[in-house]
Design an enzyme around this catalytic site. Structure first.
Site, short mmCIF file in Angstrom:
data_model
loop_
_atom_site.label_atom_id
_atom_site.label_comp_id
_atom_site.label_asym_id
_atom_site.label_seq_id
_atom_site.Cartn_x
_atom_site.Cartn_y
_atom_site.Cartn_z
N LYS A 1 6.06 38.77 -2.41
CA LYS A 1 4.71 38.65 -2.94
C LYS A 1 3.84 39.79 -2.41
CE LYS A 1 3.35 34.58 -4.03
NZ LYS A 1 2.80 33.20 -4.03
N LYS B 1 3.10 24.67 -3.31
CA LYS B 1 1.83 24.07 -2.89
C LYS B 1 1.93 22.55 -2.99
CE LYS B 1 -0.81 28.14 -4.26
NZ LYS B 1 -1.84 28.70 -5.18
N GLU C 1 6.37 39.72 -7.12
CA GLU C 1 5.04 39.54 -7.68
C GLU C 1 4.35 40.90 -7.82
OE1 GLU C 1 1.82 36.51 -6.22
OE2 GLU C 1 1.45 38.41 -5.20
N ARG D 1 0.81 -1.21 0.00
CA ARG D 1 0.00 0.00 0.00
C ARG D 1 0.85 1.26 0.00
NH1 ARG D 1 -4.07 0.15 -2.26
NH2 ARG D 1 -2.95 1.79 -3.32
N ASP E 1 0.70 38.32 -11.69
CA ASP E 1 -0.27 37.48 -10.99
C ASP E 1 -1.70 37.82 -11.40
OD1 ASP E 1 -1.02 35.52 -8.99
OD2 ASP E 1 -1.69 37.20 -7.75
#
Length: 287
Positions: A165, A133, A200, A98, A221
């Site tokens: 950012k 992410k 950004e 598994r 962005d």
């Protein structure tokens, strides 16, 4: 990035999680001396990734287990293909099954999805890249899978590059006392020549003040297609242009055609579906 040490750490933790006090089903049903040969079989077509991880999982369960890989990471396969074969003590093969499948299915799913994005951007200069992410603890696995699918990796961690950012710039504007250009110049002055600086922006009018600081990459962005084309023309080769936001299989080709250098796609790792692979015991070999 995906070193033997990282693989071993993750695999052993996963095996312990799955069988903290042993696999009582196999211990009760399977004779200790029984051996098994099993095949990793594709239930659907895709792009393979994680062969080394699959083999390491089997070996971690029992050092005498042997795995033969029939396909390399990055290779495409059809439904029904035998991707690998494993032979060893039956209890260990069943115990590792598994965990080995979970990892190779996810990695192959990422590679397969990445390959779709790469194909849609073909003929342009745009690179398809991943983001941070990723699943905590599995970043090296998932980043390797992106590369298997023909994509590229963004910065590995917060320690690798400066990436300012919108939230960084919001705090800076409120408390820094400096203009964005001056603040970024101050950052640039403190960096080694090998450290990348990316910023950004979410509006066209932010581009020139950022460029004036001598940044390496500008991330546009959530720009519209027209805004991306305008941004590319305005930057005019003075920095790498990255597009981010609203990127999916339906939009990526048009985004790539705007002339951007990089397209970052969080969905490669945060929204991927694991590929359907199975481990089938070779009954003939077991007799």
């Amino acid at each position: 990035m995906l070193t033997p040490q990282i693989i071993d750490t993750v695999v052993r933790a996963a095996l312990t999680e799955d069988a903290p006090w042993g696999d009582i089903t196999s211990q009760l049903l399977i004779p200790a001396e029984a051996r098994a040969t099993a095949n990793l079989v594709a239930r659907e077509p895709g792009v393979f990734s994680g062969g080394g991880v699959f083999a390491a999982t089997m070996t971690a369960a029992d050092a005498t287990t042997e795995t033969a890989l029939h396909i390399a990471d990055g290779e495409a396969f059809e439904k029904g293909a035998v991707l690998a074969s494993v032979t060893g003590p039956a209890r260990s093969v069943l115990q590792a099954e598994r965990v080995a499948l979970n990892l190779v299915q996810r990695m192959s799913g990422i590679a397969t999805l990445t390959a779709q994005y790469v194909a849609l951007a073909a003929g342009t200069k745009a690179r398809i890249v991943d983001t941070r992410k990723t699943t905590p603890g599995l970043r090296a696995f998932e980043r390797h899978a992106v590369a298997s699918g023909g994509g590229h990796n963004h910065r590995y961690s917060l320690s690798d590059a400066v990436m300012a950012k919108d939230n960084h710039l919001a705090v800076l504007t409120a408390h820094g006392g400096l203009s964005v250009t001056d603040a970024l110049r101050a950052v640039r002055a403190q960096l080694s020549h090998t450290t990348h600086l990316e910023v950004e922006v979410d509006r066209i009018d932010q581009i020139e003040p950022v460029l004036a600081a001598g940044v390496d990459t500008i991330m546009l962005d959530n720009f519209s297609l027209d805004e991306l084309r305008e941004g590319v023309a305005l930057i005019a080769g003075r920095a790498i242009v990255e597009a981010s936001g609203n990127v999916n299989l339906n939009t990526v080709a048009a985004i790539a055609a705007t002339g951007v250098d990089v397209i970052s796609v969080g969905a490669l790792t945060h929204s991927v579906r694991s590929l359907d692979l199975g481990l089938d015991v070779d009954v003939t070999a077991a007799r």
